[in-house]
Design a protein around this motif. Structure first.
Motif, PDB file in Angstrom:
ATOM      1  N   THR A   8      37.907  17.792  50.611  1.00 39.53           N
ATOM      2  CA  THR A   8      37.460  18.373  49.245  1.00 39.53           C
ATOM      3  C   THR A   8      37.494  19.785  49.131  1.00 39.53           C
ATOM      4  O   THR A   8      37.696  20.187  47.921  1.00 39.53           O
ATOM      5  CB  THR A   8      36.010  17.816  49.088  1.00 39.53           C
ATOM      6  OG1 THR A   8      35.165  18.128  50.015  1.00 39.53           O
ATOM      7  CG2 THR A   8      36.082  16.198  49.055  1.00 39.53           C
ATOM      8  N   VAL A  43      41.129  20.685  48.573  1.00 35.32           N
ATOM      9  CA  VAL A  43      41.370  20.471  47.106  1.00 35.32           C
ATOM     10  C   VAL A  43      40.837  21.797  46.279  1.00 35.32           C
ATOM     11  O   VAL A  43      41.355  22.186  45.300  1.00 35.32           O
ATOM     12  CB  VAL A  43      40.693  19.005  46.681  1.00 35.32           C
ATOM     13  CG1 VAL A  43      40.940  19.270  45.042  1.00 35.32           C
ATOM     14  CG2 VAL A  43      41.271  17.917  47.249  1.00 35.32           C
ATOM     15  N   ASP A  63      46.917  17.370  43.272  1.00 43.68           N
ATOM     16  CA  ASP A  63      47.012  16.020  42.953  1.00 43.68           C
ATOM     17  C   ASP A  63      47.353  15.069  44.055  1.00 43.68           C
ATOM     18  O   ASP A  63      46.914  13.812  44.215  1.00 43.68           O
ATOM     19  CB  ASP A  63      48.219  15.690  41.750  1.00 43.68           C
ATOM     20  CG  ASP A  63      47.632  16.442  40.481  1.00 43.68           C
ATOM     21  OD1 ASP A  63      46.575  16.358  40.083  1.00 43.68           O
ATOM     22  OD2 ASP A  63      48.458  16.652  39.619  1.00 43.68           O
ATOM     23  N   ALA A 109      44.270  14.166  46.036  1.00 44.01           N
ATOM     24  CA  ALA A 109      43.176  13.582  45.223  1.00 44.01           C
ATOM     25  C   ALA A 109      43.854  12.212  45.185  1.00 44.01           C
ATOM     26  O   ALA A 109      42.941  11.121  45.487  1.00 44.01           O
ATOM     27  CB  ALA A 109      43.298  13.945  43.785  1.00 44.01           C
ATOM     28  N   LEU A 113      40.192  10.578  44.763  1.00 42.16           N
ATOM     29  CA  LEU A 113      39.403  11.883  43.978  1.00 42.16           C
ATOM     30  C   LEU A 113      39.748  11.733  42.498  1.00 42.16           C
ATOM     31  O   LEU A 113      40.449  12.904  42.256  1.00 42.16           O
ATOM     32  CB  LEU A 113      39.346  13.072  44.922  1.00 42.16           C
ATOM     33  CG  LEU A 113      39.008  13.179  46.355  1.00 42.16           C
ATOM     34  CD1 LEU A 113      39.447  14.711  46.893  1.00 42.16           C
ATOM     35  CD2 LEU A 113      37.584  12.823  46.601  1.00 42.16           C
ATOM     36  N   VAL A 166      39.789  15.257  39.954  1.00 38.74           N
ATOM     37  CA  VAL A 166      40.574  16.426  40.134  1.00 38.74           C
ATOM     38  C   VAL A 166      41.706  16.372  39.140  1.00 38.74           C
ATOM     39  O   VAL A 166      42.177  17.355  38.705  1.00 38.74           O
ATOM     40  CB  VAL A 166      41.433  16.315  41.545  1.00 38.74           C
ATOM     41  CG1 VAL A 166      42.594  17.380  41.727  1.00 38.74           C
ATOM     42  CG2 VAL A 166      40.418  16.433  42.631  1.00 38.74           C
ATOM     43  N   ARG A 167      42.290  15.145  38.578  1.00 39.77           N
ATOM     44  CA  ARG A 167      43.156  15.208  37.540  1.00 39.77           C
ATOM     45  C   ARG A 167      42.754  15.908  36.147  1.00 39.77           C
ATOM     46  O   ARG A 167      43.512  16.311  35.659  1.00 39.77           O
ATOM     47  CB  ARG A 167      43.505  13.617  37.277  1.00 39.77           C
ATOM     48  CG  ARG A 167      44.453  12.841  38.210  1.00 39.77           C
ATOM     49  CD  ARG A 167      45.922  13.399  37.917  1.00 39.77           C
ATOM     50  NE  ARG A 167      46.727  12.825  38.986  1.00 39.77           N
ATOM     51  CZ  ARG A 167      48.242  12.994  39.095  1.00 39.77           C
ATOM     52  NH1 ARG A 167      48.725  13.757  38.315  1.00 39.77           N
ATOM     53  NH2 ARG A 167      48.886  12.541  40.157  1.00 39.77           N
TER      54      ARG A 167
END
Length: 244
Positions: A36, A39, A66, A69, A74, A77-78
Motif C-alpha cells: 500500500t 502504491v 494500477d 492495485a 486495491l 486506486v483507479r
C-alpha cells in the motif's frame, strides 16, 4: 484534502520536493514488501510529475500503481489514476474528452467513502478545464448552480460577478482569505485571478501573482493529480500584462 499529500504546509511550487519523497517511499516500500505504501509512492509521483508537466513519467507511475492495485485488489486506486488521466486529457488539449472523463471519475467517487475527495471536485475540475488558456473567461466558464463544496469561498467572487456585477466582485475579492494549503491551491489562485482580471482589480492580482509565482513552470493544480487550470506561466503572463 484532495488527492494524496506527502506533508503539511503550503504546497505551491513544491512538486520537486514531493517527487523526491515519492521516489524514497517507493524504494523503501518495495524493499520491505509494503504494497500500500508502494502504491502511495507511485500516486505521489503521478501528482508531482503532473504538476511538473512531465506527463510521460506520470503515465508510467499511474500504470505501475494500477498494476499493483490489480494484483493486490486495491480498487480505489483507479479513482486516482483515472482522475490523472482526465487531467492529462485536459492538459493536452482534449476538453470534450476530459469533461467526459471527469464525469466518469465523479461517478466512481459516488459511494466508495471518499466524500472529502468528491465534494466540489467535478465543478472545480470543469471550471479549471474551461479557464485553461482563457484567463478572461470566468463569466462563461462558471456554473452558478453547481455545488462547490469546500471550494465555495474562492468561487464566491465569480458568483458575485455573474449575479451582481463588477463592484460586488471587487468587494468579495477584498475579503477573500488565501486558498487552503492543499493540492488545489494553485488552481484556486487561478480562479481568483480570473475574476480579478475580469474586473481589473490590481490588489487582488498582486495577491494572485505572489501566490502563483513559486509554481512558475508548472501546471496550475496539476500536483493534485486531478485538476489543472493550465500552465502557471500563462496565468502569470496575463497578470503581469494587466498590472502597471
Amino acid at each position: 484534502m484532495l488527492g494524496v499529500d506527502a506533508g503539511r504546509g503550503p504546497v505551491v511550487g513544491l512538486a520537486p520536493r514531493r517527487d523526491a519523497l515519492g521516489i524514497e517511499l517507493i524504494a523503501l516500500a518495495a524493499r520491505h514488501g509494503l504494497v500500500t505504501y508502494e502504491v502511495l509512492g507511485h500516486l505521489i509521483r503521478v501528482q508531482a510529475r503532473a504538476g511538473l508537466a512531465d506527463l510521460t513519467t506520470a503515465d508510467a507511475h499511474a500504470e505501475a500503481a494500477d498494476r499493483l492495485a490489480d494484483r493486490h485488489e486495491l480498487p480505489l486506486v483507479r479513482v486516482f489514476t483515472d482522475g490523472y488521466r482526465a487531467l492529462r486529457l485536459a492538459a493536452t488539449g482534449h476538453p470534450e474528452r476530459a469533461e467526459a472523463a471527469y464525469r466518469e471519475v465523479d461517478r466512481l467517487l459516488d459511494g466508495p467513502g471518499m466524500p472529502g475527495v468528491r465534494a466540489g471536485l467535478l465543478p472545480l475540475a470543469l471550471l479549471c478545464l474551461r479557464l485553461a488558456g482563457r484567463p478572461y473567461g470566468i463569466r462563461a466558464a462558471l456554473d452558478p448552480d453547481a455545488d462547490w463544496g469546500p471550494y465555495l469561498p474562492w468561487i464566491r467572487p465569480g458568483l458575485a460577478l455573474v449575479a451582481d456585477g463588477e463592484e460586488a466582485a471587487r468587494e468579495a475579492l477584498h475579503g477573500l482569505p488565501e486558498p487552503p494549503a492543499d493540492l488545489v491551491q494553485e488552481a484556486l489562485w487561478c480562479v481568483v485571478a480570473a475574476v480579478a482580471l475580469a474586473v481589473g482589480d490590481r490588489r487582488a492580482l498582486r495577491r494572485c501573482q505572489d501566490g502563483l509565482r513559486p509554481a512558475a513552470g508548472q501546471l496550475a493544480g496539476g500536483g493534485s493529480g486531478l485538476v489543472t487550470a493550465g500552465p502557471v506561466d500563462g496565468w502569470l503572463a496575463a497578470i503581469e500584462k494587466a498590472l502597471p
